[in-house]
Design an enzyme around this catalytic site. Structure first.
Site, PDB file in Angstrom:
ATOM      1  N   ASP A   1      -8.068  10.243  14.038  1.00 45.45           N
ATOM      2  CA  ASP A   1      -7.813  10.083  12.605  1.00 45.45           C
ATOM      3  C   ASP A   1      -8.666   8.897  12.160  1.00 45.45           C
ATOM      4  O   ASP A   1      -8.313   7.742  12.391  1.00 45.45           O
ATOM      5  CB  ASP A   1      -6.317   9.812  12.390  1.00 45.45           C
ATOM      6  CG  ASP A   1      -5.984   9.536  10.924  1.00 45.45           C
ATOM      7  OD1 ASP A   1      -6.921   9.400  10.125  1.00 45.45           O
ATOM      8  OD2 ASP A   1      -4.786   9.450  10.608  1.00 45.45           O
TER       9      ASP A   1
ATOM     10  N   THR B   1      -9.192  10.514   5.567  1.00 51.77           N
ATOM     11  CA  THR B   1      -9.062  10.479   4.112  1.00 51.77           C
ATOM     12  C   THR B   1     -10.485  10.290   3.581  1.00 51.77           C
ATOM     13  O   THR B   1     -11.396   9.923   4.318  1.00 51.77           O
ATOM     14  CB  THR B   1      -8.200   9.292   3.630  1.00 51.77           C
ATOM     15  OG1 THR B   1      -8.761   8.082   4.159  1.00 51.77           O
ATOM     16  CG2 THR B   1      -6.765   9.431   4.081  1.00 51.77           C
TER      17      THR B   1
ATOM     18  N   LYS C   1     -10.845   5.768   1.409  1.00 49.57           N
ATOM     19  CA  LYS C   1     -10.798   4.381   1.897  1.00 49.57           C
ATOM     20  C   LYS C   1     -12.242   3.868   1.985  1.00 49.57           C
ATOM     21  O   LYS C   1     -12.886   3.771   0.955  1.00 49.57           O
ATOM     22  CB  LYS C   1     -10.037   4.333   3.211  1.00 49.57           C
ATOM     23  CG  LYS C   1      -8.566   4.771   3.042  1.00 49.57           C
ATOM     24  CD  LYS C   1      -7.784   4.622   4.312  1.00 49.57           C
ATOM     25  CE  LYS C   1      -6.310   4.836   4.154  1.00 49.57           C
ATOM     26  NZ  LYS C   1      -5.850   6.198   3.942  1.00 49.57           N
TER      27      LYS C   1
ATOM     28  N   GLU D   1      -6.985  29.702  -4.309  1.00 50.53           N
ATOM     29  CA  GLU D   1      -6.370  29.903  -2.981  1.00 50.53           C
ATOM     30  C   GLU D   1      -7.321  30.690  -2.093  1.00 50.53           C
ATOM     31  O   GLU D   1      -7.927  31.675  -2.534  1.00 50.53           O
ATOM     32  CB  GLU D   1      -5.066  30.699  -3.117  1.00 50.53           C
ATOM     33  CG  GLU D   1      -3.871  29.823  -3.411  1.00 50.53           C
ATOM     34  CD  GLU D   1      -2.593  30.647  -3.541  1.00 50.53           C
ATOM     35  OE1 GLU D   1      -2.639  31.870  -3.349  1.00 50.53           O
ATOM     36  OE2 GLU D   1      -1.555  30.043  -3.846  1.00 50.53           O
TER      37      GLU D   1
HETATM   38  C1  PLP Z   1      -4.978   6.297   9.563  1.00 49.38           C
HETATM   39  C2  PLP Z   1      -4.393   6.975   8.379  1.00 49.38           C
HETATM   40  N1  PLP Z   1      -4.169   8.301   8.426  1.00 49.38           N
HETATM   41  C3  PLP Z   1      -3.614   8.968   7.399  1.00 49.38           C
HETATM   42  C4  PLP Z   1      -3.279   8.319   6.245  1.00 49.38           C
HETATM   43  C5  PLP Z   1      -2.590   9.087   5.153  1.00 49.38           C
HETATM   44  O1  PLP Z   1      -3.390   9.265   4.060  1.00 49.38           O
HETATM   45  P1  PLP Z   1      -2.749   9.668   2.644  1.00 49.38           P
HETATM   46  O2  PLP Z   1      -2.156   8.448   2.087  1.00 49.38           O
HETATM   47  O3  PLP Z   1      -3.955  10.189   1.893  1.00 49.38           O
HETATM   48  O4  PLP Z   1      -1.756  10.742   2.915  1.00 49.38           O
HETATM   49  C6  PLP Z   1      -3.505   6.949   6.132  1.00 49.38           C
HETATM   50  C7  PLP Z   1      -3.132   6.249   4.896  1.00 49.38           C
HETATM   51  O5  PLP Z   1      -2.905   5.115   4.798  1.00 49.38           O
HETATM   52  C8  PLP Z   1      -4.066   6.254   7.219  1.00 49.38           C
HETATM   53  O6  PLP Z   1      -4.260   4.939   7.192  1.00 49.38           O
END
Ligand code: PLP
Length: 392
Positions: free
Chosen positions: A187, A213, A216, A44
């Site tokens: 994102d 993430t 992917k 932590e």
């Molecule tokens: C654009 C986007 N953001 C966030 C996420 C969420 O990721 P996680 O499944 O690791 O929580 C995804 C997952 O599909 C995504 O496609």
């Protein structure tokens, strides 16, 4: 029991044709780091400021992972602790917003993600959500974003999504955000690998905060990251821990570092170029046969088939592709879909996973295209020669 299930799953992954756009196949070294003794450690806090003792080696791991993330994405600050993309987004919102603030983001059926404010998500319940969609050509409705930004004065505009196949104009959205004094967040979960390899504009140049993430197109362990400028670093770190998480997953952070090392290699560039080329080729072959695409094509690792002109639902097509040919895809809603999320009028297809198989070439993609045509258009059953050899 679990050992035998692992063997069965490995066989499934080796023999099925995985075209789920959000999945990938990690290297042996990423896998090794995930299965390492770092899983035994509580840590932590942050390097040199932990709430547990015995973290001198863990600190080196986390600092190294952050340094690599900064080098890879050319950003000032990186937080590598989010357990997932969803938690990265949750923490990013917490870093810059207060409950009740307005977020302007892309709707789920336009290709956005649940965490961008769908009513069932936490963001949808904590913040006021206004959503933008696509124009008549299936392209992000930039003029609509501007209009909504002016009328609703959001505190944050979010770009990025799970099922949008074109390159997003970050510069344009960032200008809109500035004009209404909103933060701009990208994102990049889906296209992070393309950014890392230089085949997609780097959102860190335009956005205040970037989430992703790592599992992917980036081809790393399941997890999240947040990137930002130095001025937001403290707020971001505080939002991740203790804001939304407890102890970090140190074994996953180690695996993220391995993934970043790999993504900095020239071979990763080649891999991503092949992903984009394979996706474009398959998409073109399907379009030539009369299958319709949202956005009329792709510039990335995925495309979205529009089934509205056919008598098939996404659920039927995905089931048939699996049953008849071992092809695994997602049913996916399309913009203004009249069907439910369980049925859908779309199919999302990606080539990140299959491109790891060096035997996948144009001939293989043509056989895959023939399978899709058989299922969607009812053309005669294809001669499957290569697929059996390549995915065995
Ligand atoms: C654009 C986007 N953001 C966030 C996420 C969420 O990721 P996680 O499944 O690791 O929580 C995804 C997952 O599909 C995504 O496609």
């Amino acid at each position: 029991m679990i050992q035998s299930l692992i063997k069965r799953e490995q066989k499934r992954q080796d023999t099925k044709i995985n075209m789920i756009a959000s999945e990938n196949m990690v290297s042996k070294n990423v896998l090794k780091a995930m299965g390492s003794c770092f899983t035994n450690k509580y840590a932590e806090g942050y390097p040199s400021a932990r709430y547990y003792a015995g973290n001198e080696i863990v600190d080196c791991v986390e600092e190294y992972a952050c340094d690599l993330a900064k080098k890879l994405f050319l950003c000032e600050h990186a937080n590598v602790q989010p357990h997932s993309g969803s938690q990265a987004n949750q923490a990013a919102y917490m870093a810059i917003l207060k409950p009740g603030d307005t977020i302007l983001s892309m709707s789920l059926d336009a290709g956005g993600h649940l965490t961008h404010g769908a009513s069932v998500s936490q963001a949808g319940q904590i913040y006021k959500i206004v959503q933008y969609g696509l124009d008549a050509n299936g392209v992000i409705d930039y003029a609509g974003i501007e209009k909504l930004a002016k009328s609703t004065k959001p505190k944050l505009i979010v770009a990025g999504g799970s099922a949008y196949s074109l390159v997003i104009d970050f510069e344009r959205i960032s200008k809109i955000a500035k004009s209404v004094e909103a933060y701009f967040m990208v994102d990049m979960a889906h296209f992070a690998g393309l950014v890392a390899a230089g085949f997609y504009p780097n959102p860190c140049k335009f956005a205040d905060i970037v989430t992703s993430t790592t599992h992917k197109t980036l081809r790393g362990p399941r997890g999240g990251i947040i990137l930002c400028r130095e001025e937001l670093a403290k707020a971001v770190d505080k939002a991740v821990f203790p804001g939304v998480q407890g102890g970090p997953l140190v074994h996953i952070i180690a695996a993220k570092a391995v993934c970043f090392e790999e993504a900095l290699q020239p071979t990763f560039k080649t891999y991503i170029k092949n992903v984009i080329d394979n996706t474009a080729y398959l998409c073109k072959k399907l379009q030539e046969s009369g299958i319709k695409m949202i956005c009329n094509g792709t510039q990335t690792h995925l495309f979205l088939i529009d089934l509205t002109d056919t008598d098939k639902t996404g659920a039927q097509v995905s089931q048939d592709l699996e049953d008849k040919f071992g092809i695994i895809v997602n049913k996916n809603k399309i913009f203004n879909d009249k069907r439910s999320a369980k049925e859908t009028s779309g199919i999302r297809v990606g080539c990140a996973f299959i491109t790891n198989n060096k035997k996948v070439d144009k001939n293989v993609l043509e056989e895959i295209a023939d399978c899709f045509k058989t299922v969607i258009l009812g053309t005669s059953a294809p001669k499957i020669k290569l697929l059996k050899k390549v995915f065995k």
